[in-house]
Every structure is written in structure tokens, then in C-alpha cells.
Design an enzyme around this catalytic site. Structure first.
Site, mmCIF file in Angstrom:
data_model
loop_
_atom_site.group_PDB
_atom_site.id
_atom_site.type_symbol
_atom_site.label_atom_id
_atom_site.label_comp_id
_atom_site.label_asym_id
_atom_site.label_seq_id
_atom_site.Cartn_x
_atom_site.Cartn_y
_atom_site.Cartn_z
ATOM 1 N N LYS A 1 -26.942 -32.172 -33.412
ATOM 2 C CA LYS A 1 -28.083 -31.451 -32.851
ATOM 3 C C LYS A 1 -29.342 -32.046 -33.453
ATOM 4 O O LYS A 1 -29.536 -32.027 -34.664
ATOM 5 C CB LYS A 1 -27.988 -29.962 -33.164
ATOM 6 C CG LYS A 1 -29.212 -29.193 -32.662
ATOM 7 C CD LYS A 1 -29.039 -27.704 -32.814
ATOM 8 C CE LYS A 1 -30.291 -26.991 -32.347
ATOM 9 N NZ LYS A 1 -30.163 -25.544 -32.423
ATOM 10 N N LYS B 1 -26.586 -32.500 -28.593
ATOM 11 C CA LYS B 1 -27.741 -31.776 -28.040
ATOM 12 C C LYS B 1 -29.034 -32.405 -28.522
ATOM 13 O O LYS B 1 -29.154 -32.654 -29.725
ATOM 14 C CB LYS B 1 -27.652 -30.335 -28.529
ATOM 15 C CG LYS B 1 -28.816 -29.467 -28.154
ATOM 16 C CD LYS B 1 -28.660 -28.101 -28.755
ATOM 17 C CE LYS B 1 -29.900 -27.304 -28.453
ATOM 18 N NZ LYS B 1 -29.915 -26.029 -29.096
HETATM 19 C C1 PBG Z 1 -31.112 -21.938 -32.007
HETATM 20 C C2 PBG Z 1 -30.944 -22.721 -30.777
HETATM 21 C C3 PBG Z 1 -31.907 -23.525 -30.146
HETATM 22 C C4 PBG Z 1 -31.349 -23.930 -28.944
HETATM 23 C C5 PBG Z 1 -30.047 -23.419 -28.878
HETATM 24 N N1 PBG Z 1 -29.816 -22.675 -30.034
HETATM 25 C C6 PBG Z 1 -33.303 -23.839 -30.517
HETATM 26 C C7 PBG Z 1 -33.608 -24.508 -31.766
HETATM 27 O O1 PBG Z 1 -32.739 -25.009 -32.480
HETATM 28 O O2 PBG Z 1 -34.787 -24.521 -32.115
HETATM 29 C C8 PBG Z 1 -32.069 -24.764 -27.922
HETATM 30 C C9 PBG Z 1 -31.564 -24.681 -26.522
HETATM 31 C C10 PBG Z 1 -32.475 -25.199 -25.479
HETATM 32 O O3 PBG Z 1 -33.552 -25.749 -25.739
HETATM 33 O O4 PBG Z 1 -32.113 -25.033 -24.309
HETATM 34 N N2 PBG Z 1 -30.529 -22.376 -33.157
#
Ligand code: PBG
Length: 324
Positions: free
Chosen positions: A195, A248
Site C-alpha cells: 500500500k 494499492k
Molecule cells: C484507510 C484506508 C484508506 C483507503 C482504504 N483504507 C485511506 C488511507 O490510507 O489514507 C483508501 C481507499 C481509496 O482511496 O479508495 N487506512
């Protein structure tokens, strides 16, 4: 010329016959935003077509999606400021509306596969995925305990897949152990393995009002410049007991999806995130891109890169398009 590749493209029938990748509705995981209360549907401004829904409306939405063949849902709570504190205690309070709603959803649709999110950012006053100390440092090991409690509380509702999105070191193992100790040996973990600290999460943070109050997420989310590092994360998650590995965002990280696909035998998923959705929708609304074709090409490309399943806000719309 002995090779004329165009021969394999000369008709629709031939093109379909030699097609290497097939996108189906079974590939989709639909992220949904849950509001407390009833009779609510609040549009997310930066995500045209996406609404935050109260439970009653979400049940209807899930029913519609199930009829279309979308069977997997990832549910995120919109948490009011009044529930937030330093360590996100609301996240494992059994009376919290998110946990109660998950129980209802599983009761109503046992055939649906429900995924939940494990991270502190919607629940803590700092808007960070971990506990923040007085100096602004994100505390890794102190956070693991809360994540494990949160995961067990979610598993108790009967959901199918836990999605740790926090990027703390060691969280998959800690969550697996806590789930097993509580008897939830059958609850899966889809780890947010690679991520990245991406600028594409903006609309999601608008939807949940979960943006960090100060600083950024670069000490825990990965540097977009790094690819080899994704393999370290993947190996770690696999050893700690992850059932599925996620990359992601998706569109700008197809190389990472491909790389992890080559290195693991586990299912690989990709999160086609909020900013990727917003970008396509904005261009389509301006008439600059063909909405339907761009959606299907985008999802097909993510699958071609190696994703077995795709978390996407296009899930419902793409399912409708694939039905046509
Ligand atoms: C939270 C989380 C996020 C997303 C999914 N879970 C945001 C972040 O890490 O700031 C992002 C999903 C998206 O942008 O569609 N931990």
C-alpha cells in the site's frame, strides 16, 4: 510475410477466441461507505455516483448488486468526531453502529462475502492508521494490540474477510493469532500488502472525513518509487498468515501487481482507489473520455497485470456494462 498478426484480429469471433484475459463480474469487490442512522444517502462530491449510505439503504444496495452478480463487499464506516479518541476505542465497542450493521448485513445476506477494514484512521482524532504519540510519532507495536482487538470485534459479527489497511509492521501475524485464539480460524485476511503513500486516496478521505490532521502517512505507507520493497512486504504477510495479498493503488502500480503475481501462489488483489475513480468520472463528465469503454479497459488492464480480484467503485456499473 509468414506472420500476419492481424489475421487473429479479423473478426469479433476470432478476437474473442484468442482473447487472453476475461473480465467478469466475479472479479469485483465493491467498497461501500456506511453512515450511522437511517434513511440517509449522502453523495461523495469527489466521487460522482457514489453515496454514503445508512444501513437500510445499504441493504437495498447490496441486494441490487447481488442480483447483478457482485457478491463481495468491503464496508467502511463514516465515523462522527464524537466517537474519536487517541486510540480508536470505538472500533471494538460492540455497540458501535458499524459492528451492529455488519451483523445485520451478514444475517440478511449470508451468501454475500463481507470484508471489513482494520486501521485506526477513521477512529482516532489524529486521522492516522496507528496511535500517534505527543511528538507525532506513529507507534507501531502499541497499535498492533488495538488492530487485533478491532479485527476480533469485526470477526464476531460473522464477516468473512478482514482487510488490514494500516501498514504497521507485524499486524497480519498479530491479527491472525488473535483471530485464532478467539476461535475465528475461518476468518480470512486480505492484507494490504503493498500500500503506497499515494495522492490518489483524496476522495476516500473526503468520504470518511479521515484525512490525517497533521503530517502524512509516509512513515508507514510505501514510497511510490519502490518496487523491490513490495516483495519484502509480500513475503512477510505470507509468512504471517495472510490469505490474499493486495496492491494499492492499481492503475499506476500495474508493475507491482505483476511482480507480486509472479512471486506468490496466493491470490493477488488490487485496489482501484477513489482518486482513480474520480479521475475517470471527471473526464467522462466533461465528455473527454468514453465512460463505459474506459471503465472496462481499466479493469481489464488491472486483471491482465495479474490481479485475481479488483476492489473498485466501478463494481456495480461495470457489472451492468458486462450484462449488456
Ligand atoms: C484507510 C484506508 C484508506 C483507503 C482504504 N483504507 C485511506 C488511507 O490510507 O489514507 C483508501 C481507499 C481509496 O482511496 O479508495 N487506512
Amino acid at each position: 510475410m509468414l506472420q500476419r498478426p492481424r489475421r487473429n484480429r479479423k473478426s469479433g469471433a476470432i478476437r474473442e477466441m484468442v482473447e487472453e484475459t476475461t473480465l467478469t463480474t466475479k472479479d469485483f469487490i465493491f467498497p461501500l461507505f456506511l453512515l450511522e442512522g437511517s434513511n440517509k444517502s449522502v453523495p461523495v462530491e469527489s466521487m460522482p455516483g457514489i453515496n454514503r449510505l445508512s444501513l437500510d439503504n445499504m441493504l437495498k444496495e447490496i441486494e441490487t448488486c447481488l442480483d447483478l452478480g457482485v457478491k463481495v463487499f468491503d464496508i467502511f464506516p463514516v465515523v462522527d468526531e464524537k466517537y474519536k479518541d487517541k486510540t480508536g476505542t470505538a472500533s471494538y465497542d460492540e455497540n458501535f453502529f458499524y459492528l451492529k450493521a455488519l451483523t445485520e448485513i451478514k444475517k440478511k445476506f449470508p451468501e454475500a462475502c463481507i470484508m471489513t477494514d482494520v486501521a485506526l484512521d477513521p477512529y482516532n482524532v489524529d486521522g492516522h492508521d496507528g496511535i500517534v504519540d505527543d511528538n507525532g510519532v506513529i507507534l507501531n507495536d502499541e497499535t498492533l494490540d488495538v488492530l487485533a482487538q478491532m479485527a476480533v470485534a469485526q470477526a464476531e459479527t460473522g464477516i468473512d474477510i478482514i482487510g488490514p489497511s494500516d501498514m504497521m509492521d507485524g499486524r497480519v501475524g498479530e491479527i491472525r493469532e488473535a483471530l485464532d485464539e478467539s476461535g475465528f480460524t475461518n476468518t480470512s485476511i486480505m492484507s494490504y500488502t503493498a500500500k503506497y503513500a499515494s495522492a490518489f486516496y483524496g476522495p476516500f478521505r473526503d468520504a470518511l472525513d479521515s484525512a490525517p490532521k497533521s503530517g502524512d502517512k509516509k512513515t508507514y505507507q510505501m514510497n511510490p518509487a519502490n518496487k523491490r520493497e513490495a516483495l519484502i512486504e509480500a513475503e512477510q504477510d505470507e509468512l504471517e498468515g495472510a490469505d490474499m495479498l493486495m496492491v494499492k493503488p492499481a492503475m499506476t502500480y500495474l508493475d507491482v501487481i505483476h511482480l507480486i503475481r509472479e512471486k506468490t501462489e496466493l491470490p493477488v488483489t488490487a485496489y482501484n482507489v477513489s482518486g482513480e475513480y474520480a479521475m475517470i468520472k471527471a473526464a467522462a463528465q466533461k465528455g473527454w473520455l468514453d465512460n463505459d469503454r474506459v471503465i472496462l479497459e481499466t479493469l481489464l488492464s488491472i486483471k491482465r497485470a495479474g490481479a485475481d480480484a479488483i476492489l473498485t467503485y466501478f463494481a456495480k456499473e461495470a457489472a451492468q456494462l458486462l450484462k449488456k
